[in-house]
Write a protein that holds these residues in place. Structure first.
Motif, mmCIF file in Angstrom:
data_model
loop_
_atom_site.group_PDB
_atom_site.id
_atom_site.type_symbol
_atom_site.label_atom_id
_atom_site.label_comp_id
_atom_site.label_asym_id
_atom_site.label_seq_id
_atom_site.Cartn_x
_atom_site.Cartn_y
_atom_site.Cartn_z
ATOM 1 N N PHE A 8 1.387 7.709 11.284
ATOM 2 C CA PHE A 8 2.915 7.300 11.053
ATOM 3 C C PHE A 8 3.566 8.610 10.794
ATOM 4 O O PHE A 8 4.308 8.931 9.792
ATOM 5 N N PRO A 9 3.436 9.635 11.874
ATOM 6 C CA PRO A 9 4.062 10.804 11.631
ATOM 7 C C PRO A 9 5.363 10.910 11.490
ATOM 8 O O PRO A 9 6.196 11.825 11.030
ATOM 9 N N GLU A 10 6.302 9.728 11.843
ATOM 10 C CA GLU A 10 7.677 9.577 11.678
ATOM 11 C C GLU A 10 8.049 9.708 10.352
ATOM 12 O O GLU A 10 9.571 9.904 9.883
ATOM 13 N N HIS A 11 7.221 9.416 9.301
ATOM 14 C CA HIS A 11 7.444 9.555 7.911
ATOM 15 C C HIS A 11 7.315 10.793 7.406
ATOM 16 O O HIS A 11 7.572 11.076 6.087
ATOM 17 N N THR A 40 0.830 -1.221 0.120
ATOM 18 C CA THR A 40 -0.182 -0.053 0.064
ATOM 19 C C THR A 40 0.798 1.180 -0.023
ATOM 20 O O THR A 40 1.774 1.376 0.773
ATOM 21 N N THR A 41 0.745 2.293 -0.962
ATOM 22 C CA THR A 41 1.473 3.237 -1.093
ATOM 23 C C THR A 41 0.985 4.404 0.320
ATOM 24 O O THR A 41 -0.091 4.009 0.703
ATOM 25 N N PHE A 42 1.877 5.332 0.557
ATOM 26 C CA PHE A 42 1.322 6.211 1.649
ATOM 27 C C PHE A 42 0.399 6.973 1.324
ATOM 28 O O PHE A 42 -0.184 7.864 2.045
ATOM 29 N N THR A 43 0.034 7.218 -0.131
ATOM 30 C CA THR A 43 -1.037 7.969 -0.640
ATOM 31 C C THR A 43 -2.368 6.992 -0.455
ATOM 32 O O THR A 43 -3.363 7.604 -1.082
ATOM 33 N N PRO A 97 -19.282 0.053 2.551
ATOM 34 C CA PRO A 97 -17.947 0.322 2.956
ATOM 35 C C PRO A 97 -16.899 -0.788 2.672
ATOM 36 O O PRO A 97 -17.077 -1.927 2.782
ATOM 37 N N PHE A 98 -15.762 -0.106 2.042
ATOM 38 C CA PHE A 98 -14.616 -1.133 1.565
ATOM 39 C C PHE A 98 -13.382 -0.709 2.501
ATOM 40 O O PHE A 98 -12.924 0.550 2.254
ATOM 41 N N TYR A 99 -12.823 -1.603 3.336
ATOM 42 C CA TYR A 99 -11.937 -1.514 4.146
ATOM 43 C C TYR A 99 -10.422 -2.234 3.727
ATOM 44 O O TYR A 99 -10.903 -3.530 3.347
ATOM 45 N N VAL A 100 -9.543 -1.834 4.056
ATOM 46 C CA VAL A 100 -8.224 -2.575 3.628
ATOM 47 C C VAL A 100 -7.537 -2.866 5.133
ATOM 48 O O VAL A 100 -7.295 -1.702 5.871
ATOM 49 N N ALA A 101 -7.152 -3.944 5.471
ATOM 50 C CA ALA A 101 -6.486 -4.116 6.790
ATOM 51 C C ALA A 101 -5.028 -4.541 6.499
ATOM 52 O O ALA A 101 -4.752 -5.379 5.461
ATOM 53 N N LEU A 102 -3.972 -3.781 7.144
ATOM 54 C CA LEU A 102 -2.686 -4.099 6.848
ATOM 55 C C LEU A 102 -1.909 -3.732 8.028
ATOM 56 O O LEU A 102 -2.149 -2.730 8.775
ATOM 57 N N PRO A 103 -0.653 -4.384 8.210
ATOM 58 C CA PRO A 103 0.491 -3.858 9.119
ATOM 59 C C PRO A 103 1.363 -2.820 8.482
ATOM 60 O O PRO A 103 1.318 -2.913 7.205
ATOM 61 N N SER A 104 1.723 -1.918 9.495
ATOM 62 C CA SER A 104 2.750 -0.863 8.718
ATOM 63 C C SER A 104 3.809 -1.427 7.920
ATOM 64 O O SER A 104 4.317 -0.770 6.891
#
Length: 377
Positions: free
Chosen positions: A367-370, A254-257, A279-286
């Motif tokens: 993820f503000p560190e990015h 998944t892109t950051f956009t 609703p269409f959700y995508v589940a993913l770890p960082s």
């Protein structure tokens, strides 16, 4: 998660031989439950390429353990020779599957760990093992947290329906078999079911390798969750007739956009969901985020796999696993393994840190560190 009532992870170190990594060989599911032993990085690379293991999180963990196996077989005559062999194994492992970013992330994490250390070869081997365990443990923990956050969505829908069944559609297998434990798209379902929410899952068969029909259905059956297998193209019909309340899929990158690369056919489910107000959700770890790519449709590489996966279908016939040709002999085949769903079609991203909009601002809010490091338009 459970297999015949016994808890398993998808990958683990043999308790009696620290030079052996165990995996569930998913090629034989749902008809055979087979545990495979791997002792070299080449065996791990083959297991990833030929999909003994598959799924974004799991191949990341597999690559981590592959690097550990590489450290056991690398030249120990000098630090330089050891690092040359490790770099060679890293390149081999990264080349196995180009779309899922978790794999290269895990390999690079271990390379960084041993490169930053001026310790002995034995110490570097210990770093590889500790890192492989950490990657696997983090994956399981992140998926557990994803379940907790995503279950809030299911609970909200259940409340709006006065406790009636929540019908969830998923695509491919983003369950615990695709990760180390819990899964991503399935984790909210497992959590909600454990909280007593009445759920039912529509399981896309997911051609050409049928990971939905063979793996997701098997998982849900093992956990006792009601489900129904459907052909891939039935999802739109079900949505039109009010038979789907929510779509949750996983992601391989998944892109950051907020653009999402997932198993081929995901884009069509997102279009149908948008047309029907679902609703269409995508589940993913960082670890699945790619912080270097802005335009997923243009820049995410799409793996093209062997046409035999389309020409043949595998199944159980008279208690024997067999392959059957379903196309004319030698038919030309285009076997695109993934597609990209643009962020505009994604309701939200469910991560271990919470739920956010599928947008640059949304991902960076979690993820503000990015901030300041992502490429600008």
């Amino acid at each position: 998660m459970n297999v015949a009532g016994i808890p398993y992870r998808t990958i683990w170190l043999d308790q009696e031989d620290a030079g052996v990594v165990k995996i569930i060989d998913q090629r034989y599911l749902p008809h055979r439950f087979i545990v495979e032993s791997l002792s070299t990085p080449d065996q791990m690379a083959r297991a990833i390429t030929d999909m003994h293991v598959r799924g974004a999180g799991l191949i990341g963990a597999a690559a981590g353990f592959g690097m550990y196996l590489a450290s056991l077989t690398a030249d120990r005559s000098s630090l330089d020779s050891f690092m040359v062999d490790m770099a060679r194994s890293a390149e081999m492992l990264i080349a196995t599957r180009p779309t899922a970013v978790n794999l290269s992330w895990a390999v690079q994490r271990i390379l960084d760990g041993i490169s930053a250390s001026g310790a002995s070869v034995e110490d570097k081997i210990a770093i590889c093992l500790d890192s492989a365990h950490a990657i696997a443990d983090e994956d399981a923990d992140f998926c557990r947290r994803i379940g907790r956050h995503g279950a809030e969505i299911i609970t909200g829908i259940s409340n709006s329906k006065a406790g009636a069944t929540v019908n969830i559609l998923t695509h491919c297998n983003a369950g615990w078999l695709a990760f180390v434990d819990y899964g991503t798209a399935t984790s909210p379902i497992y959590t909600a079911f454990g909280q007593g929410i009445d759920v039912h899952v529509w399981v896309d068969e997911t051609r050409p390798r049928n990971q939905g029909a063979s793996l997701t259905a098997w998982e849900l059956q093992q956990q006792g969750i009601p489900y129904t297998v459907i052909v891939d193209n039935a999802g739109g019909h079900l949505m039109q007739h009010g038979m789907v309340d929510l779509v949750i899929t996983g992601s391989d990158r998944t892109t950051f956009t907020g653009d999402v690369a997932n198993k081929i056919g995901t884009y069509l489910k997102a279009l149908a969901a948008r047309d029907n107000g679902i609703p269409f959700y995508v589940a993913l770890p960082s670890s699945t985020f790619d912080w270097t790519v802005r335009d997923g449709v243009r820049d995410i590489p799409i793996e093209q796999r062997d046409g035999e996966e389309v020409r043949y279908i595998e199944g159980l016939a008279e208690d024997r696993l067999t392959s059957v040709l379903i196309t004319p002999q030698n038919s030309p085949v285009a076997n695109y393994a993934f597609d990209v769903t643009p962020a505009r079609l994604v309701t939200g991203l469910i991560t271990e840190r919470g739920i956010c909009p599928a947008s640059e601002e949304g991902t960076l809010s979690l993820f503000p560190e990015h901030r300041g490091t992502v490429p600008q338009p």
